[in-house]
Scaffold this active site. Structure first.
Site, PDB file in Angstrom:
ATOM      1  N   HIS A  59      51.360  47.242  56.712  1.00 27.23           N
ATOM      2  CA  HIS A  59      51.196  48.042  55.494  1.00 27.23           C
ATOM      3  C   HIS A  59      49.738  47.962  55.081  1.00 27.23           C
ATOM      4  CE1 HIS A  59      52.609  50.027  51.746  1.00 27.23           C
ATOM      5  NE2 HIS A  59      51.535  49.433  51.253  1.00 27.23           N
ATOM      6  N   CYS A  60      49.104  49.128  54.952  1.00 26.12           N
ATOM      7  CA  CYS A  60      47.678  49.176  54.618  1.00 26.12           C
ATOM      8  C   CYS A  60      47.498  49.681  53.191  1.00 26.12           C
ATOM      9  CB  CYS A  60      46.942  50.087  55.601  1.00 26.12           C
ATOM     10  SG  CYS A  60      45.166  50.233  55.250  1.00 26.12           S
ATOM     11  N   PRO A  61      46.977  48.856  52.276  1.00 22.15           N
ATOM     12  CA  PRO A  61      46.788  49.319  50.897  1.00 22.15           C
ATOM     13  C   PRO A  61      45.719  50.400  50.783  1.00 22.15           C
ATOM     14  CG  PRO A  61      45.797  47.153  51.221  1.00 22.15           C
ATOM     15  CD  PRO A  61      46.576  47.442  52.452  1.00 22.15           C
TER      16      PRO A  61
ATOM     17  N   ASN B 235      47.599  53.327  51.160  1.00 22.57           N
ATOM     18  CA  ASN B 235      48.791  53.267  50.316  1.00 22.57           C
ATOM     19  C   ASN B 235      50.053  53.661  51.080  1.00 22.57           C
ATOM     20  OD1 ASN B 235      50.239  52.868  47.895  1.00 22.57           O
ATOM     21  ND2 ASN B 235      50.106  55.028  47.365  1.00 22.57           N
ATOM     22  N   ASN B 236      50.208  53.117  52.276  1.00 25.25           N
ATOM     23  CA  ASN B 236      51.375  53.451  53.079  1.00 25.25           C
ATOM     24  C   ASN B 236      51.483  52.468  54.233  1.00 25.25           C
ATOM     25  OD1 ASN B 236      53.639  54.832  53.883  1.00 25.25           O
ATOM     26  ND2 ASN B 236      52.574  56.678  54.550  1.00 25.25           N
TER      27      ASN B 236
END
Length: 304
Positions: free
Chosen positions: A153-155, A158-159
């Site tokens: 999950h990559c902030p 945002n996904n």
């Protein structure tokens, strides 16, 4: 829970199956825009856009427009702005594309019976989203869904990065690395040029303001170039070895038929090698996007 047809194994903890009359999300036919309502992710995604637009401002208005060489400004401006547009488009496609979410709450008696499982065959259920967990799927606590081939999950986007949006994430890291390297090169050329002449002649801004803007741009470019180049390399390595980051960290032994090297690249980017691999607009349909964006009531819907 065991029956004559199959067994269901809960992951992490036991959780009762949804009743037959429970609300089940099918994952098809819903006119919803995929968007994760996570405050940290939204802040990071906004910062990403701000930093890219800041780089565009410095490159265009501090370095290129005041330059005396017309062709130098034109060629570098067209290159940098085109790469920036591709980077932002890739970011949007990564953020707004369903990464491969498993339908929530599909672990119903009717659904399991429709699978026509063989006697003794084992399936797994996620107790958090109450869904049948396919092979290589993992639950994301931020997206609150099980994601097929979840890498991480990559902030910043945002996904989750998963089966359906990994190609856009790879393009995003590649284009950010390219514009960062380009910005560093332009900054070096600008410093070298301005040292030989008066600073007032090579920029419309005062020397102090120009230096501060360029220093911040260089720091940003170095940070982004390092981060995205490493991420791009790890993503290509994962694709070529058909192994997600989670699977690598957990040291999971592959139970699937691995697609190595070019086969893996073709599976992620689609089709044989071509320039379409570098196009984040591939497969984008404006009419379908509008239908997904606006519901029948005309309001915006979000899938979380």
């Amino acid at each position: 829970m065991q029956s004559s047809n199959h067994r269901l194994r809960d992951m992490e903890q036991h959780h009762p199956l949804l009743s037959a009359g429970a609300d089940v999300e099918t994952g098809t036919g819903n006119r919803t825009l995929w968007f994760i309502q996570d405050s940290c992710g939204m802040v990071c995604a906004t910062m990403t856009w701000f930093l890219v637009l800041y780089a565009e401002f410095v490159v265009n208005f501090v370095m290129l427009l005041p330059a005396k060489n017309f062709w130098y400004s034109l060629l570098n401006g067209a290159t940098f702005n085109s790469l920036a547009v591709l980077a932002l488009a890739s970011h949007l496609r990564t953020m707004l594309t369903d990464p491969g979410a498993v339908p929530k709450g599909n672990a119903t008696k009717e659904y399991m019976e429709s699978l026509q499982l063989k006697p003794g065959e084992v399936i797994y259920k996620c107790p958090k989203c109450c869904s049948i967990k396919p092979e290589r799927a993992h639950h994301c606590s931020i997206c609150k869904r099980c994601i097929r081939k979840m890498d991480h999950h990559c902030p910043w986007v945002n996904n989750c990065v998963g089966e359906k949006n990994q190609r856009f994430f790879v393009l995003f890291t590649m284009y950010i690395a390219l514009i960062s390297a380009h910005a560093l090169g332009l900054s070096g050329m600008h410093f070298f040029t301005c040292i030989k002449v008066q600073w007032n002649e090579c920029s419309d801004f005062s020397p102090g303001v120009s230096v501060l803007l360029l220093i911040f741009l260089c720091l940003e470019a170095i940070l982004f170039l390092t981060f995205t180049a490493v991420m791009f390399g790890t993503q290509i390595h994962s694709i070529c070895n058909d192994e997600t980051e989670i699977e690598r960290l957990k040291n999971e032994k592959p139970t699937w038929e691995r697609r190595m090297r070019w086969d893996g690249m073709k599976a992620v980017f689609g089709g044989p090698p071509s320039l379409l691999w570098c196009n984040p607009f591939t497969g984008l349909r404006l009419r379908r996007l509008l239908l997904l964006t606006y519901s029948r009531r005309g309001g915006l819907e979000f899938s979380v």
